[in-house]
Design a protein around this motif. Structure first.
Motif, short mmCIF file in Angstrom:
data_model
loop_
_atom_site.label_atom_id
_atom_site.label_comp_id
_atom_site.label_asym_id
_atom_site.label_seq_id
_atom_site.Cartn_x
_atom_site.Cartn_y
_atom_site.Cartn_z
N HIS A 11 56.89 38.41 46.57
CA HIS A 11 56.69 38.83 45.25
C HIS A 11 56.64 37.66 44.35
O HIS A 11 57.51 36.56 44.44
CB HIS A 11 57.81 39.62 44.84
CG HIS A 11 58.10 41.00 45.51
ND1 HIS A 11 58.91 42.08 45.15
CD2 HIS A 11 56.96 41.38 46.38
CE1 HIS A 11 58.62 43.14 45.95
NE2 HIS A 11 57.51 43.01 46.60
N TYR B 67 60.96 36.70 48.63
CA TYR B 67 60.54 37.35 49.58
C TYR B 67 61.40 38.60 50.09
O TYR B 67 62.57 38.45 50.22
CB TYR B 67 60.47 36.38 50.93
CG TYR B 67 59.83 36.99 52.21
CD1 TYR B 67 58.27 37.04 51.92
CD2 TYR B 67 60.33 37.50 53.01
CE1 TYR B 67 57.60 37.58 53.13
CE2 TYR B 67 59.65 38.07 54.06
CZ TYR B 67 58.20 38.55 53.96
OH TYR B 67 57.64 38.94 55.01
N ARG C 199 45.89 37.85 43.22
CA ARG C 199 46.32 38.86 42.51
C ARG C 199 46.16 38.71 40.95
O ARG C 199 46.25 37.35 40.70
CB ARG C 199 47.83 39.13 42.84
CG ARG C 199 47.95 39.59 44.23
CD ARG C 199 47.67 40.99 44.55
NE ARG C 199 47.86 41.33 46.05
CZ ARG C 199 47.09 41.34 47.17
NH1 ARG C 199 45.87 40.62 46.97
NH2 ARG C 199 47.57 41.71 48.28
N LEU D 192 60.36 44.85 53.17
CA LEU D 192 58.83 45.22 52.81
C LEU D 192 57.95 44.30 53.36
O LEU D 192 56.79 44.78 53.50
CB LEU D 192 58.92 45.29 51.32
CG LEU D 192 59.64 46.25 50.35
CD1 LEU D 192 59.34 45.96 49.04
CD2 LEU D 192 59.53 47.68 50.95
N GLY D 193 58.54 43.19 53.74
CA GLY D 193 57.55 42.16 54.38
C GLY D 193 56.45 41.73 53.28
O GLY D 193 55.55 41.39 53.53
N GLU D 194 57.25 41.56 51.98
CA GLU D 194 56.31 41.08 51.05
C GLU D 194 56.71 39.75 50.15
O GLU D 194 58.04 39.78 49.82
CB GLU D 194 56.34 42.36 49.97
CG GLU D 194 55.58 43.51 50.41
CD GLU D 194 55.33 44.59 49.45
OE1 GLU D 194 54.86 45.59 49.76
OE2 GLU D 194 56.23 44.74 48.33
N ARG E 105 52.32 41.21 44.23
CA ARG E 105 52.61 41.34 45.43
C ARG E 105 51.90 41.02 46.72
O ARG E 105 50.77 41.39 46.61
CB ARG E 105 53.24 43.03 45.68
CG ARG E 105 54.51 43.21 44.86
CD ARG E 105 54.61 44.85 44.90
NE ARG E 105 55.96 45.20 44.33
CZ ARG E 105 56.05 45.61 43.26
NH1 ARG E 105 54.81 45.41 42.24
NH2 ARG E 105 57.02 45.90 42.64
N PHE E 106 52.22 40.23 47.45
CA PHE E 106 51.51 39.79 48.75
C PHE E 106 52.05 40.48 49.96
O PHE E 106 53.13 40.28 50.17
CB PHE E 106 51.26 38.57 48.85
CG PHE E 106 50.21 37.63 47.73
CD1 PHE E 106 48.90 37.58 48.10
CD2 PHE E 106 50.74 37.57 46.65
CE1 PHE E 106 48.04 36.98 47.06
CE2 PHE E 106 50.08 36.97 45.75
CZ PHE E 106 48.66 36.71 45.88
N LYS E 107 51.55 41.34 50.77
CA LYS E 107 51.92 41.85 52.21
C LYS E 107 51.59 40.75 53.30
O LYS E 107 50.42 40.40 53.47
CB LYS E 107 51.26 42.85 52.61
CG LYS E 107 51.74 43.81 53.53
CD LYS E 107 53.15 44.52 52.98
CE LYS E 107 53.70 45.32 54.39
NZ LYS E 107 54.89 46.03 53.86
N ILE E 108 52.69 40.03 53.47
CA ILE E 108 52.71 38.66 54.58
C ILE E 108 53.90 38.53 55.10
O ILE E 108 54.85 38.68 54.82
CB ILE E 108 51.92 37.73 53.54
CG1 ILE E 108 51.60 36.43 54.52
CG2 ILE E 108 53.32 37.27 52.52
CD1 ILE E 108 51.11 35.31 53.65
N LYS E 109 53.57 37.98 56.48
CA LYS E 109 54.75 37.57 57.15
C LYS E 109 55.44 36.33 56.68
O LYS E 109 54.61 35.63 56.39
CB LYS E 109 54.38 37.73 58.53
CG LYS E 109 53.93 39.02 59.34
CD LYS E 109 53.78 39.03 60.71
CE LYS E 109 53.31 40.21 61.38
NZ LYS E 109 52.89 40.06 63.01
#
Length: 338
Positions: free
Chosen positions: A80, A72, A117, A76-78, A135-139
């Motif tokens: 991986h 994590y 993905r 970037l808040g991503e 990559r996932f954009k997630i908190k």
């Protein structure tokens, strides 16, 4: 999946013609199958049909493993996923003794296609090396409520992708300081019950010319609300005929049963032109509720007959359902938002 902001880009008035469209649709879970076949009936008609034997791949004896690492990135808040390698995968195409594998990842219980993905496809190998980051954009606080589902598939040139195995990782108790490469054995079963929407475009009859000239028809398909370009599929162009034969199968994977109540299959027929393709007609298969995942959308507008066919498919496990439906003018989804 994405919900949509839809705007009319074709004709807003829904007018029926004499064209008809015939199609077969299939809903295939990892453990079973329900299928839908439909024919449309305008002055123009499109036939789509399929059989379980031609759509369903043979049972594969799942074996092998997948290597990957997760991390994590706070800045970037991503989230991986570093997909490294698969080993000793099953043979998907027994006639050619080959597999063309790719890896697909979901975050569950995500109810949208934003949670998927994929890696690239590696040709003719049972031991593919990827070295790709998904990559996932997630908190982080949301990520800790998710499960990572990773599955391996054989990519078939005709769209009939074959399942090669999967694994699940509970992220609620995962140590995110662990960025080492992990190896997991692939299994047949999973906590994620997904399947495929399968559409066999068979033929069209009595298609109407928009320009008054001889037409070169083809069929386009997408499953809303996902309007990403990679989800668009189409048949080949058949030259100089109002009664084209396609025999083309389209497959959309990654659907859970509950997703099908929010989704809509949009099928449109076009006249090919080098400068500008001409729209002939289309139809939408869904529940016709006007909403998707609680959001009002223009495209969830199936007619009574279209919705009835979709409902039949949802309750027909392992059986094909068929109908003849008229093509019509559609208000098309142009732009999508989260």
């Amino acid at each position: 999946m994405k919900t949509s902001v839809s705007v009319p880009v074709l004709q807003q008035d829904e007018t029926e013609s004499d064209s008809t469209f015939e199609t077969n649709l299939g809903w295939r879970r990892n453990t079973g199958m329900s299928n839908t076949s439909l024919s449309s009936g305008m002055a123009s008609t499109l036939s789509v049909s399929d059989s379980i034997s031609s759509i369903n791949p043979p049972d594969i004896e799942v074996h092998g493993s997948v290597q990957f690492a997760v991390n994590y990135i706070q800045k970037l808040g991503e989230f991986h996923i570093f997909v490294v390698h698969c080993m000793n995968l099953a043979v998907a195409d027994t006639k050619k003794n080959r597999s063309d594998p790719y890896v697909k990842c979901y975050l569950l219980p995500d109810i949208t296609n934003l949670g998927k993905r994929k890696t690239t496809v590696k040709k003719k190998t049972f031991n593919p090396t990827y070295n790709e980051i998904l990559r996932f954009k997630i908190k982080m606080e949301v990520l800790k409520t998710q499960n990572l589902n990773m599955s391996v598939w054989h990519n078939d040139m005709f769209g009939r992708n074959i399942f090669l195995g999967q694994m699940d990782l509970d992220l609620s108790d995962w140590d995110f300081s662990n960025t080492q490469i992990n190896e997991y054995t692939l299994k047949r079963t999973s906590t994620m019950k997904t399947g495929e929407v399968q559409i066999w475009v068979k033929d069209c009859k009595n298609l109407l010319s928009v320009t008054g000239m001889v037409i070169d028809p083809f069929v386009k398909c997408t499953v809303l609300p996902d309007m990403s370009r990679k989800r668009h599929q189409k048949t080949r162009v058949v030259k100089r005929t109002a009664n084209p034969m396609f025999n083309h199968t389209m497959v959309y994977d990654g659907f859970r049963p509950e997703d099908l109540r929010e989704a809509c299959v949009e099928i449109t027929v076009w006249d090919h032109d080098r400068l500008n393709n001409h729209y002939i007609g289309g139809l939408r298969l869904g529940l016709g509720t006007g909403k998707s995942y609680g959001v009002e959308v223009v495209w969830m507008d199936s007619t009574a007959d279209e919705a009835n066919l979709w409902k039949q498919m949802l309750v027909s496990d392992g059986e094909w359902v068929e109908d003849v439906l008229p093509l019509r003018m559609l208000v098309m989804a142009k732009s999508m938002s989260k």
